[in-house]
Design a protein around this motif. Structure first.
Motif, mmCIF file in Angstrom:
data_model
loop_
_atom_site.group_PDB
_atom_site.id
_atom_site.type_symbol
_atom_site.label_atom_id
_atom_site.label_comp_id
_atom_site.label_asym_id
_atom_site.label_seq_id
_atom_site.Cartn_x
_atom_site.Cartn_y
_atom_site.Cartn_z
ATOM 1 N N UNK A 1 0.832 -1.184 0.051
ATOM 2 C CA UNK A 1 0.083 0.009 -0.066
ATOM 3 C C UNK A 1 0.770 1.128 -0.026
ATOM 4 N N UNK A 2 0.756 2.123 -0.978
ATOM 5 C CA UNK A 2 1.592 3.328 -1.018
ATOM 6 C C UNK A 2 0.842 4.332 -0.354
ATOM 7 N N UNK A 3 1.668 5.354 0.042
ATOM 8 C CA UNK A 3 1.089 6.543 0.836
ATOM 9 C C UNK A 3 -0.175 7.096 0.085
ATOM 10 N N UNK A 4 -0.035 7.392 -1.255
ATOM 11 C CA UNK A 4 -1.224 7.939 -1.875
ATOM 12 C C UNK A 4 -2.507 7.311 -1.852
ATOM 13 N N UNK A 5 -2.603 5.825 -1.430
ATOM 14 C CA UNK A 5 -3.704 5.184 -1.211
ATOM 15 C C UNK A 5 -4.400 5.490 -0.079
ATOM 16 N N UNK A 6 -3.939 6.120 0.912
ATOM 17 C CA UNK A 6 -4.543 6.500 1.903
ATOM 18 C C UNK A 6 -5.501 7.453 1.568
ATOM 19 N N UNK A 7 -6.837 7.148 2.263
ATOM 20 C CA UNK A 7 -7.980 8.081 1.953
ATOM 21 C C UNK A 7 -7.750 9.609 2.146
ATOM 22 N N UNK B 1 5.587 8.408 11.955
ATOM 23 C CA UNK B 1 4.917 7.225 12.376
ATOM 24 C C UNK B 1 5.877 5.977 12.238
ATOM 25 N N UNK B 2 6.718 6.291 10.710
ATOM 26 C CA UNK B 2 7.787 4.905 10.119
ATOM 27 C C UNK B 2 8.943 5.239 10.904
ATOM 28 N N UNK B 3 9.284 6.283 11.665
ATOM 29 C CA UNK B 3 10.411 6.626 12.392
ATOM 30 C C UNK B 3 11.668 7.164 11.447
ATOM 31 N N UNK B 4 11.256 7.995 10.503
ATOM 32 C CA UNK B 4 12.044 8.932 9.792
ATOM 33 C C UNK B 4 12.410 10.257 10.080
ATOM 34 N N UNK C 1 1.445 18.277 6.506
ATOM 35 C CA UNK C 1 1.374 17.773 8.128
ATOM 36 C C UNK C 1 0.942 16.249 8.122
ATOM 37 N N UNK C 2 0.322 15.913 7.345
ATOM 38 C CA UNK C 2 -0.300 14.401 7.131
ATOM 39 C C UNK C 2 0.868 13.588 6.705
ATOM 40 N N UNK C 3 1.803 14.073 5.554
ATOM 41 C CA UNK C 3 3.044 13.384 5.362
ATOM 42 C C UNK C 3 3.872 13.434 6.252
ATOM 43 N N UNK C 4 4.063 14.660 7.151
ATOM 44 C CA UNK C 4 5.034 14.527 8.340
ATOM 45 C C UNK C 4 4.562 13.573 9.201
ATOM 46 N N UNK C 5 3.529 13.429 9.673
ATOM 47 C CA UNK C 5 2.900 12.501 10.713
ATOM 48 C C UNK C 5 3.259 11.064 10.022
ATOM 49 N N UNK C 6 3.101 10.757 8.842
ATOM 50 C CA UNK C 6 3.426 9.306 8.384
ATOM 51 C C UNK C 6 5.011 9.258 8.659
ATOM 52 N N UNK C 7 5.741 10.136 8.275
ATOM 53 C CA UNK C 7 7.068 10.025 8.335
ATOM 54 C C UNK C 7 7.644 9.786 9.788
#
Length: 134
Positions: A1-7, A131-134, A123-129
């Motif tokens: 699942x890619x990041x762009x698939x998130x609703x 969450x994955x530890x980057x 901000x949502x991309x920053x939150x995802x980063x």
């Protein structure tokens, strides 16, 4: 699942694309303000179902749930926002129906909404980063 698939990310991306297209249409209206017989155009806003999902596309939306009987039920698109459907001024003798004041108000509102969507996207991309530890 890619990041762009998130609703949420897909919804924000589609919203920003719609606002870019709307900005082009509004700019054409301003550019043709002196063209005889020209009528202002605008894009329709994306429509959502009662559960919050997008009606036109197949994107899953974010549904709302009442967790208490004391919460207000959603009543649809009614709210404090004014939807401008026509011009407040009369048509020019040349047949031109473009009001520069209305078009500039629409462009300003569109720009503010685009900046909000872009900020939420970032901000949502920053939150995802995070969450994955980057």
């Amino acid at each position: 699942m890619s990041v762009t698939d998130l609703p949420l990310v897909a919804m924000l991306r589609n919203r920003m694309q719609w606002q870019q297209t709307r900005q082009k249409v509004l700019a054409e209206n301003v550019a043709n303000a002196d063209t005889p017989g020209f009528r202002a155009r605008d894009l329709k806003a994306p429509r959502f179902r009662d559960d919050g999902s997008l009606a036109a596309a197949g994107l899953p939306g974010i549904g709302m749930e009442r967790t208490s009987g004391l919460h207000l039920a959603g009543a649809g698109p009614s709210g404090p926002a004014e939807e401008r459907t026509g011009t407040r001024f009369e048509m020019m003798p040349s047949g031109n129906a473009v009001s520069l004041e209305d078009e500039m108000l629409k462009a300003g509102d569109n720009q503010a909404a685009y900046q909000l969507a872009a900020s939420l996207y970032q901000k949502s991309l920053l939150t995802l980063r995070i969450a994955v530890g980057k």
